[in-house]
Design a protein around this motif. Structure first.
Motif, mmCIF file in Angstrom:
data_model
loop_
_atom_site.group_PDB
_atom_site.id
_atom_site.type_symbol
_atom_site.label_atom_id
_atom_site.label_comp_id
_atom_site.label_asym_id
_atom_site.label_seq_id
_atom_site.Cartn_x
_atom_site.Cartn_y
_atom_site.Cartn_z
ATOM 1 N N ALA A 186 47.077 -2.153 11.442
ATOM 2 C CA ALA A 186 44.903 -2.294 11.904
ATOM 3 C C ALA A 186 45.003 -0.742 10.830
ATOM 4 N N LYS A 187 43.867 -1.564 11.092
ATOM 5 C CA LYS A 187 43.034 0.923 11.565
ATOM 6 C C LYS A 187 41.767 0.721 12.264
ATOM 7 N N ASP A 188 42.019 2.176 12.759
ATOM 8 C CA ASP A 188 40.964 2.676 13.389
ATOM 9 C C ASP A 188 41.287 1.976 15.114
ATOM 10 N N GLY A 189 42.660 0.978 15.613
ATOM 11 C CA GLY A 189 43.473 0.087 16.981
ATOM 12 C C GLY A 189 43.068 -1.070 16.305
ATOM 13 N N VAL A 190 42.262 -1.665 14.971
ATOM 14 C CA VAL A 190 42.026 -3.081 15.363
ATOM 15 C C VAL A 190 42.462 -3.442 14.349
ATOM 16 N N VAL A 191 42.967 -4.635 14.128
ATOM 17 C CA VAL A 191 44.347 -5.513 12.934
ATOM 18 C C VAL A 191 43.308 -6.230 12.282
ATOM 19 N N GLN A 192 43.667 -5.713 10.771
ATOM 20 C CA GLN A 192 42.721 -5.936 10.113
ATOM 21 C C GLN A 192 43.111 -7.416 9.059
ATOM 22 N N GLN A 193 45.073 -6.938 8.605
ATOM 23 C CA GLN A 193 45.663 -8.543 8.155
ATOM 24 C C GLN A 193 46.339 -8.773 8.600
ATOM 25 N N ALA A 194 46.894 -9.870 8.212
ATOM 26 C CA ALA A 194 48.333 -10.476 9.040
ATOM 27 C C ALA A 194 48.970 -11.320 8.189
ATOM 28 N N PHE A 195 50.362 -10.695 8.432
ATOM 29 C CA PHE A 195 51.262 -11.685 7.811
ATOM 30 C C PHE A 195 52.684 -12.066 8.031
ATOM 31 N N VAL A 196 52.702 -13.450 8.389
ATOM 32 C CA VAL A 196 53.421 -14.237 8.725
ATOM 33 C C VAL A 196 54.433 -14.858 8.275
ATOM 34 N N GLN A 197 55.528 -14.726 8.083
ATOM 35 C CA GLN A 197 56.285 -15.890 6.899
ATOM 36 C C GLN A 197 57.334 -16.464 7.831
ATOM 37 N N ASP A 198 57.750 -17.785 7.402
ATOM 38 C CA ASP A 198 58.944 -17.921 7.969
ATOM 39 C C ASP A 198 59.975 -18.633 7.591
ATOM 40 N N LEU A 199 61.057 -17.136 7.786
ATOM 41 C CA LEU A 199 61.664 -16.929 7.263
ATOM 42 C C LEU A 199 62.819 -17.916 6.783
ATOM 43 N N ALA A 200 63.201 -19.305 7.169
ATOM 44 C CA ALA A 200 63.919 -20.052 6.831
ATOM 45 C C ALA A 200 63.020 -20.800 5.515
ATOM 46 N N THR A 201 61.802 -20.768 5.924
ATOM 47 C CA THR A 201 61.842 -21.333 4.847
ATOM 48 C C THR A 201 60.229 -21.393 3.515
ATOM 49 N N ALA A 202 60.087 -19.926 3.715
ATOM 50 C CA ALA A 202 59.705 -18.933 3.074
ATOM 51 C C ALA A 202 57.532 -19.802 2.636
ATOM 52 N N GLU A 203 57.915 -20.235 4.039
ATOM 53 C CA GLU A 203 56.506 -21.115 4.050
ATOM 54 C C GLU A 203 56.013 -19.753 5.626
ATOM 55 N N THR A 204 54.369 -19.532 3.868
ATOM 56 C CA THR A 204 53.933 -18.095 4.732
ATOM 57 C C THR A 204 52.361 -18.112 5.184
#
Length: 258
Positions: free
Chosen positions: A106-124
């Motif tokens: 986040a920059k200036d209180g607003v989320v700009q980029q996101a990343f979520v990875q399923d650690l069991a399958t590596a699906e991202t």
């Protein structure tokens, strides 16, 4: 280094280091109380340590906020990273293959980029505000389900008045409770489920920041229980309730929750 590229490297490190602890009583060993005032289990601590070391070495932000460590200043970077090192700790320790690494910048209180990875399958799952939401590099979009009696929704509740939830429960076709909110929000974005309702009041910014951006950039809606815009303080001791849907169903879900 670009944030999302860095996240891929971080995820590789986390997967490698937590692998011996998955499905193991050792992984569930409670080490101490985290900054969020919940027990920190060994698998959480190992994952967080990997992320903290990497973020400091590469100066990816000026502040990192994590469930276990709380607020951690970082020299040389800019912006804030919200981290959940293992979203779905119970699943990971039990050996249920549905648990994730969640990172949002986040920059200036607003989320700009996101990343979520399923650690069991590596699906991202990834997202950049105003640009895209993707799964393994391919653009994703929410479902077109418009009827509650055809909808599949993930529903969380603990120590709450069930009356409002049962009104919705009588209408939707399928209930799901998968156990990792960042992934469930991402699944809405991918059109795999149609909604996510959390009535516990314990969902924190570290749980939701990345998944919310993925969901909304894929066409979904995320609000509080009354349908108003939702915001989280930069504080892991404060929780919220949340409703996320494919957008088409949102007003219907809100009405049945009232």
């Amino acid at each position: 280094m670009a944030f999302l590229s860095a996240c891929k490297e971080i995820a590789c490190l986390v997967r490698e280091n937590v692998r011996p602890l998955v499905g193991s009583p050792e992984g569930g060993k409670v080490l101490h109380m985290g900054a969020d005032r919940t027990p920190t289990e060994k698998i959480d601590q190992v994952a967080e340590d990997c992320v903290l070391e990497y973020v400091r070495e590469h100066a990816l932000c000026s502040l990192l906020i994590s469930e276990e460590a709380g607020k951690v200043p970082v020299e040389g970077g800019e912006g804030t990273i919200f981290l959940d090192p293992v979203d779905g700790t119970y699943n990971a320790v039990a050996g249920i293959p549905f648990y994730a690494l969640s990172l949002a910048w986040a920059k200036d209180g607003v989320v700009q980029q996101a990343f979520v990875q399923d650690l069991a399958t590596a699906e991202t799952f990834t997202a950049i505000r105003g640009k895209y939401a993707r799964c393994n590099g391919k653009t994703i979009h929410v479902s077109s389900t418009s009827r509650l009696d055809q909808a599949a929704m993930s529903v969380y509740g603990r120590k709450f008045d069930p009356t409002r939830m049962m009104q919705l429960g009588h209408k939707i076709r399928r209930w799901r409770l998968l156990g990792a909110s960042a992934l469930e929000l991402s699944y809405i974005g991918a059109g795999r489920i149609d909604g996510f309702v959390d009535l516990r009041g314990t969902l924190r910014v570290t749980d939701a920041a990345a998944g919310m951006l993925i969901c909304t950039e894929a066409g979904g809606s995320v609000t509080d229980l009354d349908g108003a815009p939702i915001s989280f303080p930069d504080e892991v001791t404060v929780g919220r309730c949340l409703v996320a849907t494919n957008g088409v169903l949102h007003h219907k879900v809100i009405e049945y929750l009232r």
